[in-house]
Scaffold this active site. Structure first.
Site, PDB file in Angstrom:
ATOM      1  N   ASP A 152       3.198   2.244  -6.553  1.00 33.34           N
ATOM      2  CA  ASP A 152       1.574   2.035  -6.661  1.00 33.34           C
ATOM      3  C   ASP A 152       0.948   3.386  -6.546  1.00 33.34           C
ATOM      4  OD1 ASP A 152       1.875  -0.595  -7.456  1.00 33.34           O
ATOM      5  OD2 ASP A 152       0.793  -1.588  -5.803  1.00 33.34           O
ATOM      6  N   LEU A 166       4.617  -7.576  -1.198  1.00 31.70           N
ATOM      7  CA  LEU A 166       5.663  -6.632  -1.144  1.00 31.70           C
ATOM      8  C   LEU A 166       5.582  -5.667  -2.238  1.00 31.70           C
ATOM      9  CD1 LEU A 166       8.575  -9.160   0.232  1.00 31.70           C
ATOM     10  CD2 LEU A 166       7.598  -7.090   1.500  1.00 31.70           C
ATOM     11  N   GLY A 169      -0.274 -11.184  -9.101  1.00 32.58           N
ATOM     12  CA  GLY A 169      -0.291 -10.728 -10.556  1.00 32.58           C
ATOM     13  C   GLY A 169      -0.290  -9.220 -10.728  1.00 32.58           C
ATOM     14  N   THR A 185       2.862 -11.236  -6.181  1.00 32.38           N
ATOM     15  CA  THR A 185       2.084 -10.904  -4.812  1.00 32.38           C
ATOM     16  C   THR A 185       1.795 -12.554  -4.286  1.00 32.38           C
ATOM     17  OG1 THR A 185       1.027  -9.065  -5.829  1.00 32.38           O
ATOM     18  CG2 THR A 185      -0.103 -10.062  -3.968  1.00 32.38           C
TER      19      THR A 185
END
Length: 562
Positions: free
Chosen positions: A416, A393, A466, A374
């Site tokens: 996600d 992304l 992270g 990130t």
């Protein structure tokens, strides 16, 4: 005081004067009455500082920096992804912008399950079906009402970088070389990031297609991305594979303006991101649980401090899996989850004698471990306006798909979601029904852009990349400064650790204290060494107006001043 570290890449040979060939990485700056920008790349930080010098404020600068990162930091900087902005203005106004990606209209709960009901994480992580509707450009325009300059000026540094080209660093060359095969597998036409010989530090990267896309945005506004030529190129890219984003999806994307998540921590007003970012909720839970043990009486990375903080992390991440998702689709239980009564009850099982088994705070499910990517930007201007932005992304270079003719990578944020409740995503995070896939829904995030206020004024601007390590790294950053009284440089660069409930391990960086590791193992903790956890960008402002800005030493991150 640690000296300012400046690393320069000097290039040999004949290069165009217009190309950006001198890369100055500045790791630490101490100034007063000046604006500062901290980001993952020196040229992006300098783009933000340039806008400050032109009379822009923190929001102009952070927008310019995001555009520039889309050019010089394509593994995470983007116009094909999304992010979150936390802002605190000099007049005390607080606001957040949620430009997280959303699921396409054709998305469905079981879209990544095979005929036997098994989750296919390759489909959710790579290629066109992994792509959520990008929110970044809409977010930049939603920020514009807080800016002083017009968008055509804010975006210009990024256009120059894309059109004229810049020298890549050694880390960037390695990243491009390591992903060459994936780029070739997921793109049906030649892309600028693939060449016949290996990339090396000092090579010039020119992105003409991306420059033209940015010019369309400059000329037409957000419609230059979500409608017209760029939108049509994006949809054509969807049709080259199994992508499901439509022109209607793009046209209907909306930024969500949300009420900032605020809470007190030892006299500091913490302002962070609410759901669908789990980061702010986790941060509030972890800080409050740790405070039950008077954390300030221990030393940073001591066995006692790490044990307290780890157990707070374990309990918070178990709650993440069960309760957290897009607040427009679920009952938002944030107030309950961060309440003293709830957290005190959650903390009852803590003991200094041994590790709390994760089975006591949630159902055990085996999880994979993968790398994270990130990017974060911290900005403070001379008038006291602060911006903390984390954008992504998701994985390195997202879905690995570059929009042919438009020059930008598309995200893989659909991963996600809980692609099947109980199945972990690429960062090992388990999700439940609250984060199941639904059309137009925002996927749960770990991003934790955060600003601390003292007496109503910015005291700390902080964030990091992270994946699931983001909330725990921000947590450690706050504790390092507030509880352990460490300066920004030590706080950012000290070895970090991370626990996320499952897997039942504490990840520690390679240089973590061996004595602490040994004592934790004696208490039944499982320790895993990792190369790196996050890349924190921090600004601390003391009561005398002295600004201490630090870029993480783990990457090419850099500070720039106006």
């Amino acid at each position: 005081m640690k000296k300012i570290l400046i690393a320069s890449i000097l290039l040999l040979g004949q290069l165009s004067w217009a190309q950006y060939t001198d890369i100055n990485i500045v790791k630490e700056v101490k100034v007063k009455n000046k604006g500062v920008v901290v980001s993952a790349h020196p040229l992006a930080s300098e783009a933000g500082a340039k806008i400050l010098k032109m009379g822009g404020n923190a929001y102009d600068a952070v927008t310019a920096t995001q555009y520039a990162l889309a050019v010089v930091y394509p593994q995470a900087g983007n116009i094909g992804g999304g992010g979150f902005l936390v802002g605190v203005k000099s007049n005390g106004e607080k606001f957040t912008l949620d430009y997280r990606e959303t699921a396409p209209k054709k998305a469905s709960r079981d879209m990544y399950l095979d005929k036997k009901g098994k989750a296919d994480t390759d489909l959710s992580q790579n290629g066109r079906l992994a792509v959520g509707i990008p929110g970044s450009v809409a977010g930049f325009f939603a920020t514009l009402k807080h800016c002083k300059l017009p968008m055509d000026k804010i975006i210009q540094p990024a256009i120059d970088l894309a059109e004229q080209g810049f020298a890549i660093t050694e880390k960037e060359a390695d990243m491009l070389n390591n992903n060459k095969e994936k780029f070739q597998r997921h793109n049906k036409s030649a892309i600028v990031f693939v060449k016949s010989t290996p990339w090396k530090a000092g090579d010039i990267l020119v992105q003409k297609d991306l420059a033209e896309t940015l010019k369309l945005i400059q000329k037409l506004g957000a419609k230059g991305f979500y409608e017209g030529k760029t939108a049509e190129l994006l949809i054509s890219e969807m049709k080259r594979g199994n992508g499901i984003i439509t022109l209607e999806d793009l046209k209907n994307y909306k930024v969500a303006e949300r009420k900032a998540l605020e809470f007190d921590y030892k006299g500091n007003n913490v302002v962070s991101m609410p759901l669908p970012s789990s980061g702010g909720v986790l941060l509030a839970q972890m800080l409050r649980m740790a405070s039950f043990e008077n954390l300030e009486k221990y030393q940073q990375n001591s066995t006692q401090a790490v044990q307290i903080m780890t157990e707070a992390e374990r309990r918070a991440f178990a709650d993440r899996a069960e309760y957290m998702g897009d607040p427009d689709f679920i009952q938002d239980k944030t107030s309950y989850l961060i309440s003293d009564d709830y957290l005190k009850n959650r903390w009852k099982s803590f003991s200094f004698d041994k590790a709390t088994p994760s089975s006591e705070v949630g159902k055990i499910i085996a999880q994979p471990k993968e790398s994270t990517q990130t990017t974060h930007i911290s900005v403070l201007d001379k008038d006291g306006n602060a911006a903390s932005v984390t954008t992504t992304l998701n994985g390195y270079y997202g879905s690995k798909v570059l929009v042919s003719g438009a020059g930008f990578f598309l995200n893989n944020e659909m991963d996600d979601f809980s692609i099947k409740p109980g199945v972990p995503n690429m960062f090992g995070a388990v999700g439940g029904e609250a984060n199941a896939i639904q059309p137009n829904k925002r996927m749960l995030s770990s991003m934790t852009p955060t600003i601390l206020l003292k007496n109503g004024k910015p005291y700390m601007v902080v964030g990091t990349p992270g994946g699931t390590t983001i909330p725990t790294s921000v947590y450690q950053s706050v504790v390092n400064v507030v509880d352990f009284k460490l300066d920004a440089n030590i706080s950012v660069n000290a070895p970090k650790f991370h626990h996320q409930w499952l897997p039942e391990t504490i990840s520690v960086e390679n240089n973590f204290p061996e004595s602490t590791i040994a004592e934790l193992k004696a208490k039944n903790y499982v320790i895993e060494k990792v190369k790196q956890i996050g890349k924190t960008e921090m600004i601390v402002l003391d009561e005398s107006g002295n600004i201490h800005a630090v870029a993480d030493g783990r990457g090419d991150d850099s500070v720039a001043t106006e």
